[in-house]
Scaffold this motif. Structure first.
Motif, mmCIF file in Angstrom:
data_model
loop_
_atom_site.group_PDB
_atom_site.id
_atom_site.type_symbol
_atom_site.label_atom_id
_atom_site.label_comp_id
_atom_site.label_asym_id
_atom_site.label_seq_id
_atom_site.Cartn_x
_atom_site.Cartn_y
_atom_site.Cartn_z
ATOM 1 N N THR A 4 -1.652 -5.998 11.145
ATOM 2 C CA THR A 4 -2.608 -5.827 10.126
ATOM 3 C C THR A 4 -3.937 -5.874 11.402
ATOM 4 O O THR A 4 -4.462 -6.561 11.172
ATOM 5 C CB THR A 4 -2.128 -5.665 9.135
ATOM 6 O OG1 THR A 4 -1.201 -6.045 8.666
ATOM 7 C CG2 THR A 4 -3.441 -4.582 8.751
ATOM 8 N N TYR A 51 -5.899 -0.720 10.843
ATOM 9 C CA TYR A 51 -6.310 -0.566 9.057
ATOM 10 C C TYR A 51 -8.245 -0.510 9.156
ATOM 11 O O TYR A 51 -8.648 -1.285 10.693
ATOM 12 C CB TYR A 51 -5.521 -1.545 8.469
ATOM 13 C CG TYR A 51 -5.665 -0.932 7.148
ATOM 14 C CD1 TYR A 51 -4.735 -0.339 6.356
ATOM 15 C CD2 TYR A 51 -6.706 -2.176 6.449
ATOM 16 C CE1 TYR A 51 -4.160 0.309 5.165
ATOM 17 C CE2 TYR A 51 -6.462 -1.927 4.743
ATOM 18 C CZ TYR A 51 -5.371 -0.954 4.035
ATOM 19 O OH TYR A 51 -5.179 -0.654 3.044
ATOM 20 N N SER A 255 -3.827 -8.778 3.804
ATOM 21 C CA SER A 255 -4.341 -8.324 3.845
ATOM 22 C C SER A 255 -5.674 -8.471 3.062
ATOM 23 O O SER A 255 -7.320 -8.664 2.714
ATOM 24 C CB SER A 255 -4.521 -6.797 4.477
ATOM 25 O OG SER A 255 -4.143 -5.769 5.525
#
Length: 366
Positions: A4, A51, A255
């Protein structure tokens, strides 16, 4: 491994429930390239999720990163796949043509009739009108894009309407997540129960009519029943193979732990500290004490892996809201599944009991 990449902490709108701390941080191309090289180690396939913040604020970085991986693929035959989560404001045909060319899957965040309640511009204007033409444009290029919404306590009465809005807009895959940080009351949870019942009815009705639709509140719980103990094993393996990389290149176990040094497991230059990573995932793999006597702990999304740091110590991060939500949604999803199974719904049985369903479904839609 699936990475990510938090390509920026900046965003062009303000969402009341966003967990990313806004700031000026931006990822450099050198950091992104180093992350890609790290993600290639020990595997022949690497996933990259772009992201933010809002990743389309760093459109050129996305283009350049994908181009870099394309060069690698030509030279080494290493495979890459790409995803992105966006609020959609900056989505345009140019990027959608690019995404289709490179099979970059898009998750589109939209709260339907609650959009203007929760997702506003920095000068406090609604964003629904800005996105009115974005959904059909997105689905023109990506008919299987994911429609993503957040259920907030302030808009809980609109939950079923949000699901209907996303489905009627053309989304076949609909993800709905609770804002667990909100100050939910017992009265609001009772409203949520009624809304979930409506969503379950919608799921049953569409499935009976042979419509393909994925509704996360219902489908996730059905999957947890069918997989049994393997449900948590798969979830933990997936989490372990999806580290989050901050704009400065530091690596975290996920995250939600971004910028918390307790959960940092390395950086893109020095690599991943495998001992610390193992320690954190072993801790996350322990059943939380408050879950040991719970009848649905094997199906709960929060019994494992939810940790927080407190005075440099790692403790469980399961709140009463997590527990209340799991106890609320599980029987509702079970009743929907039991009804479809008892009625002999061909779509339901084919989808959940035929391992070849994903491939056959894709072939049917080509």
């Amino acid at each position: 491994m699936q990475l990510t990449l938090h390509v920026t902490n900046q965003c062009n709108i303000s969402c009341k429930y966003c967990f990313v701390e806004p700031g000026p941080e931006r990822m450099s191309l050198e950091t992104a390239k180093a992350a890609v090289r790290l993600g290639m180690k020990g595997t022949d396939t690497t996933g990259i999720l772009f992201y933010g913040g809002e990743p389309l604020l760093e459109r050129q970085l996305i283009y350049d990163t994908v181009a870099y991986t394309a060069d690698i693929k030509r030279e080494s035959r290493h495979n890459f796949f790409y995803k992105m989560t966006t609020n959609g404001v900056l989505l345009d045909e140019e990027f959608l043509i690019f995404s289709r060319k490179h099979n970059l899957t898009i998750g589109f965040s939209h709260d339907g009739p609650a959009q203007d309640d929760c997702r506003r511009t920095h000068d406090n204007k609604g964003t629904a009108d800005l996105l009115a033409e974005k959904i059909p444009l997105l689905l023109k290029y990506q008919p299987y894009a994911v429609g993503m919404s957040v259920l907030d306590n302030s808009t809980v009465r609109k939950a079923a309407k949000i699901a209907k809005f996303l489905y009627r807009s053309g989304f076949k895959y609909i993800a709905m997540n609770l804002n667990y940080a909100a100050p939910w009351t017992p009265e609001e949870f009772e409203i949520l129960r009624g809304e979930y019942e409506k969503i379950a009815d919608m799921y049953v009705r569409l499935t009976k009519s042979e419509q393909k639709v994925y509704l996360s509140p219902i489908d996730t719980k059905i999957l947890s029943h069918l997989k049994g103990e393997k449900y948590h094993i798969d979830r933990r393996q997936m989490a372990q193979n999806q580290p989050a990389i901050a704009p400065d290149g530091k690596i975290y176990i996920g995250s939600i732990h971004l910028n918390n040094p307790v959960f940092q497991i390395g950086d893109v230059i020095s690599g991943i500290d495998s001992e610390k990573q193992k320690f954190l995932f072993d801790r996350g793999g322990e059943l939380a004490p408050e879950c040991r006597e719970c009848a649905i702990s094997s199906r709960c999304n929060y019994a494992y892996g939810h940790m927080k740091s407190q005075n440099a110590n790692i403790t469980s991060d399961i709140s009463p809201i997590h527990c209340a939500h799991e106890r609320l949604i599980t029987p509702i999803a079970d009743r929907a599944a039991e009804k479809l199974f008892a009625d002999g719904s061909a779509m339901f049985i084919h989808r959940h009991y035929n391992e070849m369903y994903p491939v056959m479904s894709l072939m049917e839609d080509m």
